[in-house]
Design a protein around this motif. Structure first.
Motif, PDB file in Angstrom:
ATOM      1  N   GLY A   1      29.747  34.724  12.079  1.00  6.45           N
ATOM      2  CA  GLY A   1      29.722  33.339  12.504  1.00  6.45           C
ATOM      3  C   GLY A   1      29.209  33.182  13.924  1.00  6.45           C
TER       4      GLY A   1
ATOM      5  N   ALA B   1      33.729  38.495   9.674  1.00 11.61           N
ATOM      6  CA  ALA B   1      33.433  37.074   9.511  1.00 11.61           C
ATOM      7  C   ALA B   1      33.206  36.400  10.858  1.00 11.61           C
TER       8      ALA B   1
ATOM      9  N   GLY C   1      36.766  25.783   7.158  1.00 10.63           N
ATOM     10  CA  GLY C   1      36.662  27.233   7.047  1.00 10.63           C
ATOM     11  C   GLY C   1      37.488  27.813   5.916  1.00 10.63           C
TER      12      GLY C   1
ATOM     13  N   GLU D   1      33.745  30.081  10.548  1.00 10.46           N
ATOM     14  CA  GLU D   1      33.495  28.752  11.104  1.00 10.46           C
ATOM     15  C   GLU D   1      33.820  28.705  12.594  1.00 10.46           C
TER      16      GLU D   1
ATOM     17  N   GLY E   1      37.021  32.754   6.102  1.00 11.30           N
ATOM     18  CA  GLY E   1      36.263  31.513   6.228  1.00 11.30           C
ATOM     19  C   GLY E   1      36.544  30.802   7.536  1.00 11.30           C
TER      20      GLY E   1
ATOM     21  N   ALA F   1      31.225  30.076   5.919  1.00 13.02           N
ATOM     22  CA  ALA F   1      32.570  30.320   5.381  1.00 13.02           C
ATOM     23  C   ALA F   1      32.497  30.664   3.898  1.00 13.02           C
TER      24      ALA F   1
ATOM     25  N   SER G   1      28.995  25.231   6.788  1.00 15.84           N
ATOM     26  CA  SER G   1      29.969  25.564   5.743  1.00 15.84           C
ATOM     27  C   SER G   1      29.515  26.746   4.898  1.00 15.84           C
TER      28      SER G   1
ATOM     29  N   GLY H   1      35.996  29.273   2.459  1.00  9.69           N
ATOM     30  CA  GLY H   1      36.265  30.689   2.228  1.00  9.69           C
ATOM     31  C   GLY H   1      36.856  30.914   0.848  1.00  9.69           C
TER      32      GLY H   1
END
Length: 215
Positions: free
Chosen positions: A29, A25, A120, A85, A81, A61, A58, A124
């Protein structure tokens, strides 16, 4: 005596799942943060605001939570998430610092990082709920995603006076619900939920948090 060999692999598996979720993640990101920085130079005029919008960010996430749904626990989806972010903020401002003229004051990055710690985990979880089996959770998760674009539509229309971008965000809200909803009933309920979500997000995040923080 017989339970120890079974517990260790489960704990190890959970640990690997958490590590995979957070690392993947954050990396995703980070890459998207760099791309959004670049996109501000690619998009013409006022449209470059889209690349730096909270709604677009957003999505990272939400996607992290959705991709990891049924693979990791809900807390892990929330952490993923957050990592997505946070990676966006680091990638965006890190690229500005290294490849452009610098990111300037640390105030704006810290504000967005603070927002990442709120949005986040929420998105998520929303993404994980959308991929889940509960119809109510699917409606809430998808309404959250649609609602954040509704929030942006309100902000562009009344705050920034960019009508084209406002209509574009409104169109995204509609498409999100129509294309990602599973049944007609879920789509209708999601539309109904996305409207108050949009207004609430606008009042809380834009009027009470973001606008005062950024001056």
């Amino acid at each position: 005596m017989n339970t120890s060999p079974a517990v260790a692999p489960v704990a190890a598996t959970n640990g690997r799942a958490w590590a995979y979720a957070t690392a993947a993640a954050f990396a995703g990101g980070l890459l998207l943060g760099i791309l959004t920085n670049l996109a501000q130079g690619w998009l013409p005029g006022e449209w470059n605001q889209i690349a730096n919008s909270g709604a677009v960010w957003s999505v990272a996430a939400f996607a992290a939570g959705a991709l990891l749904a049924r693979k990791v626990s809900l807390p892990a989806a929330a952490v993923a998430g957050l990592c997505a972010e946070s990676g966006l903020v680091v990638g965006y401002y890190g690229y500005a610092e290294v490849m452009r003229d610098g990111m300037g004051s640390l105030f704006a990055p810290l504000v967005w990082l603070g927002m990442a710690f709120i949005a986040g985990p929420l998105f998520g979880v929303a993404g994980s709920w959308w991929r889940g089996n509960s119809p109510r959770h699917r409606v809430v998760g998808l309404a959250a995603l649609g609602g954040v674009f509704g929030m942006e539509a309100i902000h562009y229309a009344w705050g920034l006076h960019y009508p084209s971008q406002a209509w574009a965000c409104l169109a995204v809200l509609v498409l999100v619900v129509l294309l990602m909803g599973r049944t007609h009933k879920e789509r209708a309920l999601t539309f109904l939920a996305a409207v108050p979500f949009s207004l609430l997000a606008y009042l809380i995040f834009v009027k009470l948090i973001l606008s005062p923080a950024l001056g």
